[in-house]
Enzyme design. Structure first.
Site, PDB file in Angstrom:
ATOM      1  N   ASP A 267      -1.688   9.317  -1.338  1.00 15.33           N
ATOM      2  CA  ASP A 267      -2.649   9.861  -0.514  1.00 15.33           C
ATOM      3  C   ASP A 267      -2.977   9.017   0.685  1.00 15.33           C
ATOM      4  O   ASP A 267      -2.479   7.663   0.553  1.00 15.33           O
ATOM      5  CB  ASP A 267      -4.022   9.914  -1.541  1.00 15.33           C
ATOM      6  CG  ASP A 267      -5.403  10.413  -0.992  1.00 15.33           C
ATOM      7  OD1 ASP A 267      -5.345  11.330   0.150  1.00 15.33           O
ATOM      8  OD2 ASP A 267      -6.292   9.627  -1.023  1.00 15.33           O
TER       9      ASP A 267
ATOM     10  N   ASP B 240      -6.139   8.529   2.897  1.00  7.27           N
ATOM     11  CA  ASP B 240      -7.589   8.262   3.070  1.00  7.27           C
ATOM     12  C   ASP B 240      -8.144   7.631   1.754  1.00  7.27           C
ATOM     13  O   ASP B 240      -8.078   8.003   0.867  1.00  7.27           O
ATOM     14  CB  ASP B 240      -8.701   9.114   3.568  1.00  7.27           C
ATOM     15  CG  ASP B 240      -8.285   9.796   4.989  1.00  7.27           C
ATOM     16  OD1 ASP B 240      -7.567   9.185   5.766  1.00  7.27           O
ATOM     17  OD2 ASP B 240      -8.709  11.022   5.121  1.00  7.27           O
TER      18      ASP B 240
HETATM   19 MG   LIG Z   1      -8.201   9.666  -0.576  1.00 10.78          MG
END
Ligand SMILES: [Mg+2]
Ligand SMILES: [Zn+2]
Length: 183
Positions: A11, A13
């Protein structure tokens, strides 16, 4: 030839860069964790493939456009490149929660996109690293091994405690990479 057992999917962020409840809307707001950039480069230099699967509903919400996202990703690739690594593929979902797409995590569409882009038969045995439960859920039907990091929303996700059976938990991406490369 890419090999799913030597693939780590991240992932973005809260894992690679600081998360923001107000969205990461510009290149200036994209603030990487230096240890994560270095960790990605270390994985890559050790022969692992690194791909990214990121929900970017801020595009659907009109907070930034795809050109801005491309600029963030160009900077990410430059920093990883400067550290001697590379990113194999970045898949992003530009849709909002009500768009009915098949790529917004927790759905597995972005991972399917990565699988196809890397020419893999399956993602079984690869690693999915995220700070939110939906990251891990996206990897589950693809056979990915789940890893939660405590950066970003990760501590909150861990405190909620749901759906983490079988997940490995590390303070940050670099801790997972230390463990993986030492295995
Ligand atoms: Mg995230
Ligand atoms: Zn989507």
């Amino acid at each position: 030839m890419p090999d799913a057992s030597r693939l780590v999917i991240l992932d973005r962020d809260g894992v690679i860069n600081r998360d923001s409840d107000a969205y990461v809307k510009s290149l200036d707001e994209w603030i990487p964790y230096p240890s994560s950039i270095e960790a990605i480069a270390r994985l890559s230099r050790a022969g692992w493939d690194v791909a990214i699967a990121t929900n970017q509903s801020g595009i659907a919400r009109g907070y930034y456009d795809e050109a801005t996202l491309e600029a963030m990703h160009a900077e990410l690739e430059k920093q990883v490149g400067d550290a001697g690594g590379e990113i194999a593929y970045i898949a992003y979902c530009p849709h909002g929660p009500d768009d009915g797409c098949s790529c917004r995590k927790p759905l597995p569409g972005l991972l399917e996109e990565i699988r196809a882009a890397l020419g893999l038969e399956s993602l079984a045995g690869s690693w999915m690293v995220g700070d939110s439960l939906r990251d891990l859920q996206a990897g589950e039907p693809m056979g990915c091994r789940p890893v939660l990091v405590r950066t970003g929303k990760g501590s909150k996700t861990e405190a909620q405690g749901e759906g983490l059976e079988g997940a490995l938990i590390f303070d940050e991406l670099a801790g997972f990479v230390d463990w993986l490369l030492d295995k």
